[in-house]
Motif scaffolding. Sequence first.
Motif, short mmCIF file in Angstrom:
data_model
loop_
_atom_site.label_atom_id
_atom_site.label_comp_id
_atom_site.label_asym_id
_atom_site.label_seq_id
_atom_site.Cartn_x
_atom_site.Cartn_y
_atom_site.Cartn_z
N PHE A 191 1.44 1.59 -17.36
CA PHE A 191 1.57 2.35 -16.11
C PHE A 191 0.24 2.89 -15.63
CE2 PHE A 191 5.81 1.51 -16.92
CZ PHE A 191 6.46 1.63 -15.71
N GLU A 192 -0.65 3.18 -16.57
CA GLU A 192 -2.01 3.55 -16.20
C GLU A 192 -2.62 2.41 -15.38
OE1 GLU A 192 -3.92 4.46 -19.87
OE2 GLU A 192 -5.43 5.72 -18.89
N LYS A 234 -0.93 0.08 -13.68
CA LYS A 234 -0.26 0.00 -12.38
C LYS A 234 -0.87 1.02 -11.42
CE LYS A 234 4.27 -1.64 -13.89
NZ LYS A 234 4.83 -2.67 -13.00
N VAL A 235 -1.10 2.20 -11.94
CA VAL A 235 -1.63 3.26 -11.08
C VAL A 235 -3.08 2.97 -10.71
CG1 VAL A 235 -2.22 5.69 -10.99
CG2 VAL A 235 0.01 4.98 -11.87
N TRP A 292 1.42 9.58 -10.19
CA TRP A 292 0.59 9.63 -11.39
C TRP A 292 -0.32 10.86 -11.38
CZ3 TRP A 292 1.64 7.07 -15.59
CH2 TRP A 292 0.71 7.05 -16.62
N TRP A 314 -6.39 -10.51 -3.41
CA TRP A 314 -5.57 -9.43 -2.82
C TRP A 314 -6.30 -8.79 -1.65
CZ3 TRP A 314 -4.74 -4.48 -1.33
CH2 TRP A 314 -3.42 -4.05 -1.23
N MET A 342 -5.71 -0.20 -4.31
CA MET A 342 -5.07 -0.69 -3.08
C MET A 342 -5.07 0.38 -2.00
SD MET A 342 -1.76 -2.69 -4.64
CE MET A 342 -1.98 -4.14 -5.70
N THR A 343 -4.75 1.57 -2.39
CA THR A 343 -4.72 2.67 -1.43
C THR A 343 -6.11 2.88 -0.83
OG1 THR A 343 -2.97 3.74 -2.68
CG2 THR A 343 -4.22 5.12 -1.16
N VAL A 358 0.82 -1.20 0.00
CA VAL A 358 0.00 0.00 0.00
C VAL A 358 0.86 1.26 0.00
CG1 VAL A 358 -1.67 1.31 1.35
CG2 VAL A 358 -1.99 -1.14 0.99
N TYR A 406 -4.42 0.06 -10.12
CA TYR A 406 -4.41 -0.86 -8.99
C TYR A 406 -3.80 -0.21 -7.76
CZ TYR A 406 -6.40 -4.45 -11.82
OH TYR A 406 -7.28 -5.16 -12.60
N ALA A 407 -2.83 0.66 -7.98
CA ALA A 407 -2.29 1.41 -6.83
C ALA A 407 -3.40 2.19 -6.15
CB ALA A 407 -1.17 2.34 -7.31
N ARG A 408 -4.25 2.82 -6.96
CA ARG A 408 -5.35 3.59 -6.37
C ARG A 408 -6.32 2.69 -5.62
NH1 ARG A 408 -6.06 7.83 -11.42
NH2 ARG A 408 -4.70 9.38 -10.50
N GLU A 428 5.67 6.86 -20.11
CA GLU A 428 4.31 6.55 -20.59
C GLU A 428 3.38 7.75 -20.42
OE1 GLU A 428 2.24 2.75 -19.75
OE2 GLU A 428 0.52 3.98 -19.18
N THR A 438 0.30 6.32 -6.90
CA THR A 438 -0.88 7.15 -7.13
C THR A 438 -0.49 8.63 -7.09
OG1 THR A 438 -2.26 5.48 -6.11
CG2 THR A 438 -3.17 7.69 -6.26
N ALA A 469 1.74 1.68 -3.44
CA ALA A 469 0.51 2.07 -4.15
C ALA A 469 0.25 3.56 -3.98
CB ALA A 469 -0.67 1.25 -3.63
N ARG A 470 0.44 4.04 -2.75
CA ARG A 470 0.23 5.47 -2.50
C ARG A 470 1.23 6.32 -3.25
NH1 ARG A 470 -1.26 4.85 3.93
NH2 ARG A 470 -3.49 4.70 3.56
N TRP A 507 -6.92 0.09 1.57
CA TRP A 507 -6.15 0.17 2.81
C TRP A 507 -6.66 1.28 3.71
CZ3 TRP A 507 -3.38 -3.62 4.60
CH2 TRP A 507 -2.57 -3.41 5.71
N GLU A 508 -7.10 2.36 3.10
CA GLU A 508 -7.67 3.44 3.92
C GLU A 508 -8.95 2.97 4.62
OE1 GLU A 508 -7.64 6.65 1.11
OE2 GLU A 508 -5.51 7.01 1.50
#
Lengths: 430, 430
Positions: free
Chosen positions: B161-162, B164-165, A175, B205, B171-172, A165, B167-169, A212, A172, A168-169, B175-176
Amino acid sequence: MVDIATRVYNHNWKIDPIVRSLIDTDFYKLLMCQSILRNRPDTQVTFSLINRTTRIPLARLIDEGELREQLDHVRSLSLTRGESTWLRGNTFYGKRQMFSSGFMEWFETMKLPPYHLERVGDQYELTFEGSWPEVMLWEIPALAVLMELRSRAVLATMGKFELKVLYARAMTRLWEKIERLRKIDGLRIADFGTRRRHSFLWQDWCVQAMIEGLGSSFIGTSNCRIAMRRDIEAIGTNAHELPMVMAALADTDEELRQAPYRVLADWHEEHEGNLRIILPDTYGTEGFLAHAPDWLAGWTGIRIDSGDPSQGAETAIAWWKSRGEDPRDKLVIFSDGLDTDKIEELHARFAGRVKVSFGWGTLLTNDFRGFVADDGLAPFSLVCKAVSAHGRPTVKLSDNPNKAMGPAAEIKRYKRVFGVGEQAAQAVIV
Amino acid sequence: MVDIATRVYNHNWKIDPIVRSLIDTDFYKLLMCQSILRNRPDTQVTFSLINRTTRIPLARLIDEGELREQLDHVRSLSLTRGESTWLRGNTFYGKRQMFSSGFMEWFETMKLPPYHLERVGDQYELTFEGSWPEVMLWEIPALAVLMELRSRAVLATMGKFELKVLYARAMTRLWEKIERLRKIDGLRIADFGTRRRHSFLWQDWCVQAMIEGLGSSFIGTSNCRIAMRRDIEAIGTNAHELPMVMAALADTDEELRQAPYRVLADWHEEHEGNLRIILPDTYGTEGFLAHAPDWLAGWTGIRIDSGDPSQGAETAIAWWKSRGEDPRDKLVIFSDGLDTDKIEELHARFAGRVKVSFGWGTLLTNDFRGFVADDGLAPFSLVCKAVSAHGRPTVKLSDNPNKAMGPAAEIKRYKRVFGVGEQAAQAVIV
């Protein structure tokens, strides 16, 4: 299917090396190194690590044994065949054979000189002594090692998903910055974030995201290894260490006054085009430009690395006009403490009036602010500078008194010689 | 080192299967299946997919050929030896051999029956006909396939990368939510998000993040495959399909009125303890509880799955009191349209008054709201329900008229038989 061989091989590593290549460094270090090797190969210098953020107790966070292992590993590196081929065969700023055969032969056999490490209270004293062209190549790996060991110390306390996470943060956040930057018409921006990066892998991720996300607005990276790995431009010109060491070597006030121009005269002979970028702030931008020889006004651009950046750019524009140059033909590179807001603001203010470009550093490759308790991953202000040459202390004034370096008496003398008066203090972010 | 064999092997897959196991389904389906197989094995039913969010044009987003490939793949699955061992050897709700040998032998050779797929305008008509214990096992894989194919259709337009971001979002965001839930003292929460998950890997996940982030407050998952894979509890009891089918089979109004209780009488014989959970809303909670036999008041708890959840819980508390039961000994499971706010609110209101537990569904495993253009990854309301039994239509009223199902005339009849008057409409979130 786990690849057993890979797993076993990974277990064979005694350490997880942070710096794995001599070209995991800033491109301008190599350019300057070549110039020094040609012009001042025998200069004896001392470089020293300085943690300007003293509230970060590096020696409590980082184990001395691990630090030594990492530094020893850097000393074991030598240029690989592929790296040499890349440096020899590549086109930099449109020019082939940027690096001479003489330099390349020297670099191919070079190993970094010994370091001196001592714990003093909660900080480390880390210094490098020896010949300038060798010692100066310690700067970036030393910083990268310290920064990443500090990151690792904090990450070691976190759970697997907490780590997922965390990244991930960070992804984010980056990006979202890229999405804002994408809206800036005609943006030109490069990665300058090697020295204070969170980690090598994270810098590499940031660069790939910029490729990218920004397309042709992303013009390259200062990091040679990442430029090679990602097949993009290596970016950079020259830095404060050239005038600082040359100034320290000056025997008289008059020689001191001329030192910054002599450095650029050497550079003028060696480089043209986009490599002719003035870094005017070592001893105050105002005085430097006011007393600059006319041929400097013909250079391609200027890099603004301290002080109020708008004011610095206005000063440069006024100076070019006073020398009969059209500022619209000139390049202004902003490279100090940038983040999205400031990039937007500076671009809005200067696009069209000059050619604008950005060298985005720490807040590109190490913006982990606010992610963990006590802000334990926030970037901090670590530098590795030439502190003496032939036993004489170096001095840096810059356009921000908070970035000044050197003994008080020498700072006073330099201020007198360069006619630097009151300076507005700026908080040093990173 | 790339593992070449892995890479070549992966290329050999004709498709990337969404559902790879017959136990990639909700635990309660297996419990109900066993009960049906014992009590009503010859019942002929039709299940049908219903997209309640008609603005999502599933047939335009999802290629019919790909949908058929995925459904055909599900039909090719059979229970593996390891899955069978896990079902036979595991302890569920503290009980060994939850599944009888008879059921396991049947399940080990079972394959899912054929499906009927037709495009009608921008939607698919997807129906399953046959014997109840087989057809009912289509529900979860059918939903998971449709949901994930829709995700894939949107993801296919995005850059590396879009993605990746993205899923990063996600996940974030998750987690919040977990960080907020962690603060709730005495929380008990399970994953109920299989049917409308973003994808299998994402659900897996989410479950792992819950394990690390919530510790013992996370009590398990409804998904058997993930429960097996992550070595945690499989969670679930019974669902609306039991009273719906039994009600459709009733020959008289009186039989209809008794049908929901007969279902639970069967259940009462088969299960005890934590599996004795009343799902009272199929034909209106108020009437169901008012006319319930006394032995039902002795059950362990109640699951609130439609209507205003606070009101539902208050109704249950008042009912238990009226039957001389102490609500503090009773379990209330909230499972409808939950997200962090509502969980906090319901826990604050009912903790201490009853034992509170949460079955967190779509907004755990599919909260991609606001991440892409036109909200193309937002979850939507897709269900797969028994629509007829022995040729007679099924009816569901629930405590929310927006969730009612069945022919208008039958809905009217059911309302009369069960004494359901005006109901407050609730927006169906997911």
